[in-house]
Design a protein around this motif. Structure first.
Motif, short mmCIF file in Angstrom:
data_model
loop_
_atom_site.label_atom_id
_atom_site.label_comp_id
_atom_site.label_asym_id
_atom_site.label_seq_id
_atom_site.Cartn_x
_atom_site.Cartn_y
_atom_site.Cartn_z
N LEU A 49 0.83 -1.21 0.00
CA LEU A 49 0.00 0.00 0.00
C LEU A 49 0.86 1.26 0.00
CD1 LEU A 49 -3.00 1.16 0.46
CD2 LEU A 49 -2.15 1.56 2.76
N LEU A 50 1.92 1.22 0.82
CA LEU A 50 2.83 2.37 0.87
C LEU A 50 3.43 2.62 -0.52
CD1 LEU A 50 4.66 1.84 4.28
CD2 LEU A 50 3.23 3.78 3.67
N LYS A 51 3.78 1.52 -1.20
CA LYS A 51 4.34 1.68 -2.55
C LYS A 51 3.28 2.24 -3.49
CE LYS A 51 7.99 -1.76 -2.78
NZ LYS A 51 8.50 -2.91 -3.51
N LEU A 52 2.04 1.75 -3.34
CA LEU A 52 0.97 2.19 -4.24
C LEU A 52 0.69 3.68 -4.08
CD1 LEU A 52 -1.18 1.19 -6.27
CD2 LEU A 52 -2.74 1.00 -4.35
N ILE A 53 0.70 4.16 -2.85
CA ILE A 53 0.40 5.59 -2.64
C ILE A 53 1.66 6.44 -2.84
CG2 ILE A 53 -1.55 5.12 -1.12
CD1 ILE A 53 0.20 5.94 1.26
N GLY A 54 2.72 5.79 -3.29
CA GLY A 54 3.90 6.56 -3.70
C GLY A 54 4.99 6.67 -2.64
N GLY A 55 4.89 5.86 -1.58
CA GLY A 55 5.93 5.91 -0.54
C GLY A 55 7.29 5.55 -1.11
N PRO A 113 3.17 -3.24 -5.87
CA PRO A 113 2.09 -2.44 -5.28
C PRO A 113 0.71 -3.02 -5.56
CG PRO A 113 3.51 -1.09 -6.69
CD PRO A 113 3.99 -2.48 -6.81
N ASN A 114 0.56 -3.74 -6.69
CA ASN A 114 -0.78 -4.25 -6.99
C ASN A 114 -1.17 -5.45 -6.13
OD1 ASN A 114 0.82 -6.13 -8.12
ND2 ASN A 114 0.28 -5.69 -10.25
#
Lengths: 248, 404
Positions: free
Chosen positions: B319-325, B398-399
């Motif tokens: 999730l962190l990767k998905l929101i751009g972390g 991220p997916n």
């Protein structure tokens, strides 16, 4: 460097999107050739049976599953040319995209407020500023009273509202929602869908909602049906911007 | 926002439990180092405290600790005549195991060269030094012989007149100080029957000789005390300790003594080196290897814990990767948790060691430099251990959030 989308440009433009998994005998064409556009201020519903390719196109638009060929531009900025990234995709996601999922997917060890705050902090907002902005969003969604609660203490509807607040944290030009009401009862589902309508119309964001819920059709400005890797505009829900699908 | 701290706070019980486990592991690593230090301290304690400038032992031996040394007790008088020597003392040391009050009692019997040496140099924590030539002893507290108590050794009974603390031999057994005469009596004690048989055998040997038959008085002597037979030498001692006169050159004295073929001379430092290179060395290497193994095991355990914790959070990381972390946020989360776990475990190891190490049968000496070294090692293994978790976190797509 923060990219600034053109406000006049569509929230997203997808051109000749084609996605193929595997190769040779095991090749599966998930999306044949899809071209679509979502304007800012527009809410679009995407319907289709399981395995029709909805998730493939959504993850492609979310910049986490690039197409085999085709282009994607967000806010007028070309970001993907086939599988090749034209910008820093992760940075682009945090600056311009918001996501809501079937499950709220809140981080369990963060409070409601912190779950929103983290989306702002990863976008280089100071903790103080992020906290203030996160509280504003929770207030605007009517759940400020639950700000200090951990996700486990929130109802399904409250969790989904926190997820919406997180998606909106960085004022995205495009919000992508994947079955956001699937785990909610009909009344809560309706409320959440209306919330997406407000986001599109009041915050001027493009919103794409992938859903099976036919009871909320009236919320959408336009409806797309996905079937066997093809996208069709549903009759009676005319496109604001031309949407075209072609066979491979 | 510090994600690592928030995650730990959320799972405080699990984190605490895991840290205690790591702490116990690190406490053993710490204890191994302490036992090693204690081993060296114990081994060299007596050599340091006895205050001799030179140790004279049996020729061509590395005695009296690394191997057996037997020299004539009269050597003491010969050494006193060497220019530069202020004093020479007989040194007797041997380990005995007896039963006392129904329990096995092991002690290192040390002979003090009465009356020159009454044990005034011994750090006595209760009671006094020796005041008479026989039947008194100074015992270490580890022997659990109370002040004023009596213990029978051989044919005599000895009274504990002084107590020491932490004075043990290289084997970890408590030291007990007697006069040299008593120490030798304990060492060479024989049952009465053995003495009678020996005397009878002596008489038989003399009777078989013409001289015995011609001199009947010799027969009486033969079955009498062995000390009454001039032809019998005094029992031998382990070493003779030499104290030099102030200003005397050690090299000169050694040069003189080195011309005597029946002895070998060592300085105090050489005696310590012999101990450390001999009996202590194998134990030291064994402890060192064991310590290395434990550090490797600790690294693997921490790595597996961090990996498991990362797997538990894999959706949150996606999730962190998905929101751009950024990767730095995710790496920071895992690395900080690994470091916190290592350092909390280290702190617990130190704290638990404070209370547990004193109950170890052997001395555990925790040196500040060892504590610093272990802290650095813990930081290093925590970083190393986090690599597996970081690799897993970096490889998650991220997916994963969408497909779950």
């Amino acid at each position: 460097m923060k990219t600034t989308p053109n406000n006049i440009a569509p929230a997203i433009e997808v051109t000749h999107f084609r996605k193929v998994y595997g190769s040779g005998h095991t090749e599966i064409v998930a999306i044949r050739d899809a071209t679509l556009s979502i304007a800012r201020g527009e809410i679009v519903g995407m319907f289709g049976p399981s395995g029709s390719g909805k998730s493939t196109i959504l993850t492609g638009m979310a910049l986490i599953n690039p197409p085999t060929s085709g282009q994607i531009a967000i806010g007028g900025t070309p970001v993907l040319d086939g599988p090749h990234a034209l910008v820093d995709l992760r940075a682009f996601r945090r600056q311009h995209l918001g996501f809501v999922f079937q499950k709220a997917n809140l981080i369990p060890f963060l409070t409601a407020l912190e779950n929103v705050q983290i989306a702002l902090e990863v976008n280089d907002r100071s903790p103080r500023e992020a906290r203030h902005r996160a509280m504003e969003l929770l207030e605007s969604l009517g759940i400020a009273a639950r700000a200090k609660n951990l996700p486990v203490a929130l109802s399904g509807g409250e969790q989904q509202r926190v997820a919406v607040a997180r998606a909106l944290a960085n004022d995205p030009s495009l919000v992508l929602a994947d079955e956001p009401t699937a785990s909610l009862d009909s009344e809560l589902g309706r409320q959440v869908m209306e919330l997406f309508g407000q986001i599109a119309h009041e915050r001027d964001a493009g919103v794409l909602v992938v859903t099976h819920d036919q009871r909320t059709l009236d919320i959408f400005d336009r409806i797309l049906d996905v079937e066997d890797g093809m996208i069709h505009s549903r009759a009676g829900h005319e496109p604001l911007i031309e949407t075209r699908t072609t066979s491979a | 926002m510090n994600l690592a701290v928030r995650d730990i706070r959320h799972n405080a019980g699990r984190f605490a439990f895991t840290s205690v486990g790591i702490g116990l592991l690190l406490m053993i690593v710490m204890g191994m180092g302490g036992i090693y230090r204690g081993l060296i301290y114990d081994a060299t304690l007596l050599v340091d405290r006895v205050g001799a400038d030179l140790w004279i032992v049996q020729g061509n031996t590395r005695g009296p600790f690394a191997e057996v040394s037997r020299i004539s007790a009269t050597l003491e008088d010969r050494v006193r005549a060497v220019p530069g020597v202020a004093n020479a003392r007989r040194f007797v040391s041997h380990t005995i195991q007896r039963t006392h009050s129904g329990r096995p009692l092991r002690m290192v019997v040390q002979g003090l060269s009465w009356p020159d040496d009454r044990g005034d140099w011994i750090p006595i924590v209760a009671g006094r030094a020796l005041r008479q030539a026989h039947y008194e002893m100074i015992a270490d507290e580890s022997l659990k012989l109370p002040l004023g108590s009596h213990i029978g050794l051989g044919k005599n009974t000895y009274e504990v007149v002084g107590l020491t603390r932490g004075l043990v031999g290289s084997g970890g057994d408590g030291l007990a100080f007697f006069t040299v005469t008593d120490a030798m009596a304990i060492q060479f004690d024989q049952p009465g029957e053995a003495v009678r048989l020996e005397r009878a055998a002596r008489r038989a040997r003399v009777e078989a000789m013409d001289l015995g038959r011609l001199q009947p008085l010799l027969l009486d002597r033969a079955e009498g005390l062995s000390t009454g037979i001039p032809a019998f030498a005094e029992p031998q001692v382990s070493a003779v300790l030499v104290t030099l006169r102030p200003g005397a050159a050690e090299a000169t004295v050694r040069r003189t003594l080195s011309t005597w073929p029946d002895i070998t001379v060592y300085s105090t430092q050489e005696q310590k080196d012999l101990l450390l290179a001999g009996p202590v060395d194998k134990a030291r290497r064994q402890l060192g290897l064991f310590r290395v193994l434990l550090i490797i095991i600790s690294t693997i355990v921490i790595a597996l814990i961090i990996y498991t914790l990362t797997l538990d959070k894999i959706r949150d990381i996606a999730l962190l990767k998905l929101i751009g972390g950024r990767n730095a946020v995710i790496v920071g989360l895992i690395l900080q948790q690994a470091l916190l776990m290592g350092l909390v475990g280290y702190g617990m190891a130190w704290w638990m060691g404070l209370y547990i190490f004193p109950y170890f049968p052997r001395r555990v000496l925790i040196d500040p430099s060892d504590l610093v070294s272990l802290a650095i090692i813990v930081v290093a293994i925590s970083i190393l251990a986090s690599f597996l978790g970081i690799w897993k976190a970096m490889s998650v797509e991220p997916n994963t959030v969408l497909s779950a």
